[in-house]
Structures are given as structure tokens and as C-alpha cells.
Design an enzyme around this catalytic site. Structure first.
Site, mmCIF file in Angstrom:
data_model
loop_
_atom_site.group_PDB
_atom_site.id
_atom_site.type_symbol
_atom_site.label_atom_id
_atom_site.label_comp_id
_atom_site.label_asym_id
_atom_site.label_seq_id
_atom_site.Cartn_x
_atom_site.Cartn_y
_atom_site.Cartn_z
ATOM 1 N N GLN A 17 0.772 -1.240 0.000
ATOM 2 C CA GLN A 17 0.000 0.000 0.000
ATOM 3 C C GLN A 17 0.810 1.300 0.000
ATOM 4 O O GLN A 17 0.485 2.235 -0.748
ATOM 5 C CB GLN A 17 -0.964 0.015 1.214
ATOM 6 C CG GLN A 17 -1.878 1.214 1.192
ATOM 7 C CD GLN A 17 -2.809 1.349 2.382
ATOM 8 O OE1 GLN A 17 -3.312 2.416 2.642
ATOM 9 N NE2 GLN A 17 -3.075 0.270 3.098
ATOM 10 N N GLU A 139 1.209 -1.252 8.228
ATOM 11 C CA GLU A 139 0.425 -0.105 8.701
ATOM 12 C C GLU A 139 0.342 0.040 10.227
ATOM 13 O O GLU A 139 0.738 1.057 10.792
ATOM 14 C CB GLU A 139 -0.999 -0.235 8.122
ATOM 15 C CG GLU A 139 -2.025 0.711 8.680
ATOM 16 C CD GLU A 139 -1.811 2.152 8.234
ATOM 17 O OE1 GLU A 139 -1.557 2.376 7.051
ATOM 18 O OE2 GLU A 139 -1.898 3.045 9.088
ATOM 19 N N ASP A 168 0.522 3.818 5.966
ATOM 20 C CA ASP A 168 0.801 3.478 4.564
ATOM 21 C C ASP A 168 0.509 4.648 3.627
ATOM 22 O O ASP A 168 1.398 5.220 3.022
ATOM 23 C CB ASP A 168 -0.060 2.279 4.144
ATOM 24 C CG ASP A 168 0.524 0.967 4.623
ATOM 25 O OD1 ASP A 168 1.738 0.917 4.860
ATOM 26 O OD2 ASP A 168 -0.226 -0.007 4.754
ATOM 27 N N GLY A 247 -8.176 20.556 19.471
ATOM 28 C CA GLY A 247 -7.765 21.959 19.443
ATOM 29 C C GLY A 247 -8.339 22.763 20.581
ATOM 30 O O GLY A 247 -8.762 22.219 21.610
ATOM 31 N N GLY A 248 -8.363 24.060 20.414
ATOM 32 C CA GLY A 248 -8.822 24.952 21.471
ATOM 33 C C GLY A 248 -10.330 25.114 21.531
ATOM 34 O O GLY A 248 -10.844 25.844 22.383
HETATM 35 N N1 CAO Z 1 11.916 -9.952 -9.310
HETATM 36 C C1 CAO Z 1 12.611 -10.703 -8.444
HETATM 37 N N2 CAO Z 1 12.568 -10.531 -7.110
HETATM 38 C C2 CAO Z 1 11.786 -9.555 -6.645
HETATM 39 C C3 CAO Z 1 11.028 -8.721 -7.473
HETATM 40 C C4 CAO Z 1 11.121 -8.948 -8.885
HETATM 41 N N3 CAO Z 1 10.437 -8.213 -9.752
HETATM 42 N N4 CAO Z 1 10.338 -7.844 -6.717
HETATM 43 C C5 CAO Z 1 10.648 -8.126 -5.431
HETATM 44 N N5 CAO Z 1 11.522 -9.143 -5.379
HETATM 45 C C6 CAO Z 1 12.111 -9.739 -4.187
HETATM 46 C C7 CAO Z 1 12.902 -8.782 -3.340
HETATM 47 O O1 CAO Z 1 14.144 -8.552 -3.905
HETATM 48 C C8 CAO Z 1 12.966 -9.541 -2.015
HETATM 49 O O2 CAO Z 1 13.965 -10.505 -2.107
HETATM 50 P P1 CAO Z 1 15.029 -10.790 -0.892
HETATM 51 O O3 CAO Z 1 14.206 -11.014 0.319
HETATM 52 O O4 CAO Z 1 15.736 -12.037 -1.370
HETATM 53 O O5 CAO Z 1 15.913 -9.634 -0.773
HETATM 54 C C9 CAO Z 1 11.642 -10.302 -1.994
HETATM 55 O O6 CAO Z 1 11.079 -10.143 -3.306
HETATM 56 C C10 CAO Z 1 10.622 -9.870 -0.988
HETATM 57 O O7 CAO Z 1 10.586 -8.483 -0.799
HETATM 58 P P2 CAO Z 1 10.091 -7.894 0.601
HETATM 59 O O8 CAO Z 1 10.942 -8.448 1.699
HETATM 60 O O9 CAO Z 1 10.025 -6.426 0.477
HETATM 61 O O10 CAO Z 1 8.598 -8.457 0.694
HETATM 62 P P3 CAO Z 1 7.834 -9.115 1.943
HETATM 63 O O11 CAO Z 1 6.510 -9.518 1.416
HETATM 64 O O12 CAO Z 1 8.617 -10.158 2.624
HETATM 65 O O13 CAO Z 1 7.658 -7.889 2.968
HETATM 66 C C11 CAO Z 1 6.906 -5.682 3.621
HETATM 67 C C12 CAO Z 1 6.662 -6.932 2.753
HETATM 68 C C13 CAO Z 1 5.873 -4.637 3.273
HETATM 69 C C14 CAO Z 1 6.783 -6.053 5.116
HETATM 70 C C15 CAO Z 1 8.326 -5.140 3.350
HETATM 71 O O14 CAO Z 1 8.469 -4.948 1.965
HETATM 72 C C16 CAO Z 1 8.640 -3.849 4.065
HETATM 73 O O15 CAO Z 1 8.874 -3.801 5.271
HETATM 74 N N6 CAO Z 1 8.661 -2.732 3.308
HETATM 75 C C17 CAO Z 1 9.003 -1.435 3.841
HETATM 76 C C18 CAO Z 1 7.910 -0.849 4.678
HETATM 77 C C19 CAO Z 1 6.612 -0.755 3.936
HETATM 78 O O16 CAO Z 1 6.506 -0.170 2.865
HETATM 79 N N7 CAO Z 1 5.578 -1.258 4.581
HETATM 80 C C20 CAO Z 1 4.233 -0.987 4.122
HETATM 81 C C21 CAO Z 1 3.674 -2.025 3.319
HETATM 82 S S1 CAO Z 1 1.974 -1.698 3.111
HETATM 83 O O17 CAO Z 1 1.292 -2.127 4.536
#
Ligand code: CAO
Length: 415
Positions: A17, A139, A168, A247-248
Site C-alpha cells: 500500500q 500499517e 501506509d 484543538g482549542g
Molecule cells: N523480481 C525478483 N525478485 C523480486 C522482485 C522482482 N520483480 N520484486 C521483489 N523481489 C524480491 C525482493 O528482492 C525480495 O527478495 P530478498 O528477500 O531475497 O531480498 C523479496 O522479493 C521480498 O521483498 P520484501 O521483503 O520487500 O517483501 P515481503 O513480502 O517479505 O515484505 C513488507 C513486505 C511490506 C513487510 C516489506 O516490503 C517492508 O517492510 N517494506 C518497507 C515498509 C513498507 O513499505 N511497509 C508498508 C507495506 S503496506 O502495509
């Protein structure tokens, strides 16, 4: 008509998001947003909270309008080459991967800067530098760590998160502003920069009035507009203030006619000092205009509970819309508690393009929230979100890849 961000190319490496909200805004402002997604699966939200089998979810469609979708395995050597070409082609890379993911893919800031010194690299992370910088964040974690949860809810209840996605979507908004500012600065410097919007920081920014109150509390030990005053106790930290106005001008949520069966038959009522005599007239308490106990705002702070209880006796005799009509005639600030059903049906929001009906090839018609930012010379037309990989061929052709190269990538499942 031209658009504010015409000609700006965004490499959209976002998911879920926070990041997608940011790039959707940039797309609505006219940028060409190319969403890069993993072949076969794409953004995880495409399949989350589905209400129509096999169709992209509302979660995805409502956060990815006006974008193009390119599938690309960016961990594959050929995929990396394409990503490099995209980095040279675009102005901004936006990402919200877990901390370190982009570096692990081989695309550090230094590498991106070598490939395209003009590129702006914009990131959402859960936390900025510090003890939690390596954490994955969603979030509600941001709402809790940014001060929203500890200050939301009622005094006798647990911390509470809000339905507004301030962690988000709130962070996405902050990031979008940072990107536009960096693009502006690039006009004079000629080079890109890193833009970071940590979710904790964005939530805290939106909660800044509560840090104001923390300091007031520490100085004076009390805060007269909080429901804890005058009978309750204050502790060391800003308490939860229920529905008291921040607020106030004291305010509260009051029951309206029908509250017994309708969970949203309520109105927000603000006893603004300037219209106190009008409030007294409307509720039939004209004596309160001159009564020493109610005459001044400072005196009223000692009696807010009985004052709102008396006003509520009046609001309970009216529907929230009848009460609005009457109170607005006297300029008394108030607002109906609107349900999502009521908002979805509100004609004025449809007319301004804030609620938009969009047609989608696999899920049919649905409602979405359009661009809340209205520019007179850059109107927004909301178009549906892309299907997974819908623009892969189109984008690769724009990048200079021929049909044979594209076929090879497809055979190797790189796209
Ligand atoms: N081709 C190949 N690999 C890809 C890719 C693509 N097109 N797009 C993503 N990937 C890979 C990434 O490189 C990552 O690989 P590694 O773990 O080996 O480095 C993997 O996909 C997973 O990415 P991620 O760790 O970001 O995804 P997740 O689902 O495990 O975590 C989230 C999701 C949101 C917790 C994490 O991305 C995060 O903390 N983001 C920052 C904070 C944020 O934006 N949070 C809000 C999200 S909305 O509520």
C-alpha cells in the site's frame, strides 16, 4: 490539457500500500508510471482480500490506477540488464521493499547513481536509522510506533489504531512530496538524490499535536480540553482523549435520532466560542449565555460533560442531517458521522471526481477514490489498474528491445 508531471518517468518498484499510493498520485499528476512486478505473481495484493474469483482484488486495483505493468524477474541476469536500461530511461525509482532488498538485488544507491546520475531514488521504510531500521513494517506497526495508537481511543481502554491508513497512505503522500521536491531541485543541480520517508516519522508528523500536548502536560501537569479534566487524573504521558477535540474549541461526538439502531447516527459538535450564544439558543438554554458558570470558554471547560450531555438531549431529537441543517444556519461547526455506504452514494463526491466508478475487464465496475488533490490546469482522469504484465511488450519495445529478444525473455520466464 497538459499534466503537471508530463514527461516524468517513474520506475515503480512498489508493492502493497504505502509505495503504490505514492506512485498512483504521481500517475494522477501526469507521470508515466511503469510498475515492475515479479512474473507470474506480481504485487501480492493482486490476490489478497479477493471478492471476485481470479480477478485482481480491490486492494490492488484501488492503489494502482493509471499505471503500466511490466513483469520482470530482477534477480535473473537478463532481468537485471533490463532493469539497468529502465534505470537509464526513468527519472525516479520508487521502492518500498524490506530494508536491504534493493541492495541484495545488486542495485545500491552507488550503482543506480553510476547508471543514471539524474535518477531520484525514493524509498518508504518502516523506520529511519536507529534500533528498528532493519525491521519489516506494516500499517498498524507504524501507527503504534509513531504515537497514533497510544493517543487514540478512550482513557479506560487499550491503545487503538485508526481506520485511516496514516502509516501506509500517509507515508505515500509524504514520499510523493519529497519526490516532487527532488525533481524540482534537480532542475538546478542536474543530479538526483535519495528520498526517504520512514513510516514511523510520517505517522509522528501527523501526530505532532500530541507531541505539543506532551510538552504542555510536562509543564503544567494538566490539559483542560482533555476529558480527564477536571475530575480524572493525568499521568506522565499524553492520555487518550476519546472524541474530544484536539484543538482549542471543545467538541464531541453526540447521538442523533436513530442511534439505537444505526451505528452511525451521530454528529460531531463543536462549541466554538464565537457561536456560544447561538448554541444556547438552539438547545433552549438561553440562560447559559449570561450564567457565570457557562459564559466564558474558560468557565465552560469545567463543565464540558454536562454541557455536551445537554446538547445531546437536543441532537437526539434530530437526525444527523436535520441537525446539520439547523446548526449550519447559525455557523455552528459540526459534521455528520458518515458511513462508507453514505459516502459511496454521495453525489457531490461523484461530481468532483473524488469517488469514481471505474470499469475493469475481469472484475467489472467498481468504485474507487480518485485524486483528492485538485489542480485547475492538470485535471485527473482515473483509468483502471493494469493487468499483470499488460504493458510488458509495449515497455520493452520503448526501451529498444526487439521481438526476438522479447521472445527469448519470455521463453526463459524473465518476463
Ligand atoms: N523480481 C525478483 N525478485 C523480486 C522482485 C522482482 N520483480 N520484486 C521483489 N523481489 C524480491 C525482493 O528482492 C525480495 O527478495 P530478498 O528477500 O531475497 O531480498 C523479496 O522479493 C521480498 O521483498 P520484501 O521483503 O520487500 O517483501 P515481503 O513480502 O517479505 O515484505 C513488507 C513486505 C511490506 C513487510 C516489506 O516490503 C517492508 O517492510 N517494506 C518497507 C515498509 C513498507 O513499505 N511497509 C508498508 C507495506 S503496506 O502495509
Amino acid at each position: 490539457m497538459s499534466k503537471a508531471l508530463d514527461g516524468v518517468r517513474i520506475l515503480d518498484f512498489t508493492h502493497v500500500q504505502s509505495g503504490p499510493t505514492c506512485t498512483q498520485l504521481l500517475a494522477w499528476l501526469g507521470a508515466d508510471v511503469i510498475k515492475v512486478e515479479r512474473p507470474g505473481e506480481g504485487d501480492a495484493t493482486r490476490a489478497q482480500l479477493r471478492d471476485v474469483a481470479d480477478a485482481d482484488s480491490l486492494y490492488f486495483t484501488m492503489l494502482n490506477h493509471n499505471k503500466r505493468s511490466l513483469t520482470l524477474d530482477t534477480k535473473d541476469p537478463i532481468g537485471k540488464e533490463v532493469l539497468e536500461t529502465l534505470i537509464r530511461y526513468c527519472d525516479v525509482l520508487v521502492e518500498n521493499f524490506a530494508p536491504g532488498a534493493l541492495d541484495r538485488m545488486g542495485f545500491t544507491w552507488q550503482r543506480i547513481n553510476e547508471l543514471n546520475p539524474r535518477m531520484i531514488v525514493a524509498s518508504v521504510k518502516g523506520f529511519g536509522p536507529g534500533p528498528y531500521e532493519d525491521c519489516k513494517v506494516y500499517e498498524n506497526v507504524a501507527q503504534c510506533a509513531g504515537g497514533a495508537a497510544s493517543t487514540t481511543g478512550f482513557d479506560d481502554g487499550p491503545p487503538m489504531v485508526t481506520g485511516a491508513q496514516i502509516g501506509d497512505s500517509g507515508t505515500g503522500l509524504h514520499l510523493a512530496l519529497g519526490i516532487v521536491a527532488a525533481l524540482y531541485q534537480r532542475n538546478s543541480t542536474g543530479h538526483g538524490q535519495k528520498v526517504l520517508a520512514p513510516m514511523q516519522d510520517a505517522v509522528l508528523n501527523l501526530c505532532r499535536v500530541k507531541l505539543r500536548d506532551q510538552q504542555r502536560l510536562e509543564r503544567t501537569g494538566t490539559m483542560h480540553e482533555y476529558p480527564q479534566y477536571p475530575d480524572g487524573k493525568f499521568g506522565e504521558a499524553v492520555p487518550r482523549a476519546g472524541n474530544a477535540s484536539g484543538g482549542g474549541q471543545p467538541g464531541s461526538i453526540l447521538k442523533c435520532k436513530g442511534w439505537e439502531t444505526d451505528p452511525n447516527a451521530y454528529i460531531y459538535f463543536i462549541t466554538q466560542g464565537a457561536v456560544w450564544p447561538a448554541v444556547c439558543k438552539v438547545i433552549g438554554e438561553e440562560g447559559w449565555i449570561t450564567d457565570e458558570a457557562f459564559k466564558t470558554p474558560a468557565a465552560r471547560l469545567l463543565h464540558l460533560k454536562p454541557i455536551f450531555a445537554r446538547i445531546e438531549q437536543w441532537t437526539m431529537t434530530k437526525t444527523k442531517f436535520e441537525a446539520m441543517d439547523i446548526l449550519n444556519k447559525y455557523d455552528i461547526p459540526c459534521g455528520p458521522i458518515l458511513s462508507m455506504k453514505e459516502i459511496a452514494q454521495e453525489p457531490s463526491l461523484r461530481e468532483t471526481g473524488t469517488i469514481v466508478e471505474v470499469d475493469h475487464p475481469t472484475r467489472g465496475k467498481y468504485l474507487t477514490v480518485g485524486n483528492p488533490i485538485k489542480l485547475s490546469d492538470s485535471p485527473t482522469e482515473v483509468t483502471r489498474s493494469p493487468l499483470l504484465g499488460e504493458h510488458t511488450e509495449e515497455v520493452l519495445a520503448q526501451l529498444g528491445y526487439n521481438a526476438e529478444q522479447v521472445a527469448l525473455m519470455r521463453a526463459k520466464k524473465v518476463i
